[in-house]
Enzyme design. Structure first.
Site: not given
Ligand code: 13P
Length: 254
Positions: A9, A11, A94, A96, A166, A172, A212
């Protein structure tokens, strides 16, 4: 035996030239699609450049889509647009997007329905916040995301969907869930799918871990029975790391 799926991904990273450099470098290095599904999920402006050079082994995905097939939705991308570019996968829900763009489970559900309608494979992200992990409500959160996110999806379609577990606290942050914790949680997700859709769907559906993941921890993660692949953010931007990680899935086959 479920085919492993290793997805990057990207991003909001990489310009056209950077994407071009990446794809030219990795195309010959990823394993055969017969053994592993290797996917890069990129931003819409990079699609054309990537699709033209994706080869047979590396497939391209999007990171988001709108649930309507067309309409006055400035700035949005539709399923038919992605399909017309030969895109195979689309990440949906996701964390985010849930956190920064207010995507609810109801919106996630509409997007999954739209992806399936357009013959795109949804990679559906679910996961808990740190305080939910710490106060013991992880399973309840995941259960609720599954029940609301997959409303009206039948068993046949469920088998096509990929679920990406996730944990938000691992994204991250450099804090990977331990392989045992990730496996246990993916196992829980599989058990919920089994309760709702039956054992054959639970056996067939592919569940990824994300958060991660990097060349140093992927082998252990992929050695776990309930982890069928990974969704990789930062480490997927590096072509050598991406090649290593797609090939790591080959060891799982042995
Ligand atoms: P990182 O691998 O950078 O933690 O990101 C994970 C992720 O959000 C993939 O979708």
């Amino acid at each position: 035996m479920r085919k492993p799926i290793i997805a990057g991904n990207w991003k909001m990273y990489k310009t056209r030239d950077e994407a071009l450099f990446f794809i030219l470098k990795v195309s010959d290095g990823v394993p055969s699609i017969k053994d592993v599904d290797s996917v890069i999920c990129a931003q819409a402006p990079l699609m054309r450049c990537l699709i033209k050079r994706q080869g047979d082994n590396l497939r391209i995905g999007a990171q988001n889509m709108h649930y309507a097939d067309e309409g006055a939705f400035t700035g949005e991308v539709s399923g038919p647009m992605l399909k017309s570019y030969n895109v195979d996968y689309v990440i949906i829900g996701h964390s985010e997007r849930r956190a920064m763009f207010y995507e609810t489970d109801e919106i996630v559900n509409k997007k999954i329905v739209a992806a399936l309608r357009n013959d795109l494979i949804p990679i559906v992200c679910i996961g808990e916040h740190l305080e939910e992990r710490e106060n013991g409500s992880t399973n309840a959160i995941l259960h609720s995301q599954i029940m609301k996110g997959f409303v009206n999806i039948d068993a046949k379609d469920m088998k096509k969907i990929i679920i990406a577990y996730e944990p938000i606290w691992a994204i991250g942050t450099g804090k990977t869930a331990t392989a045992d914790l990730a496996d246990e949680t993916c196992g829980y997700i599989r058990s919920v799918i089994g309760e709702v859709y039956g054992a054959d769907v639970a056996e067939a559906i592919r569940i990824q871990y994300g958060g991660s993941v990097n060349p140093g921890n992927i082998d252990e993660l992929l050695s776990k029975a309930n982890i069928d692949g990974v969704l990789i953010g930062g480490a997927s931007l590096n072509p050598d790391h991406f090649i290593y990680m797609t090939n790591a899935a080959m060891k799982r086959l042995k």
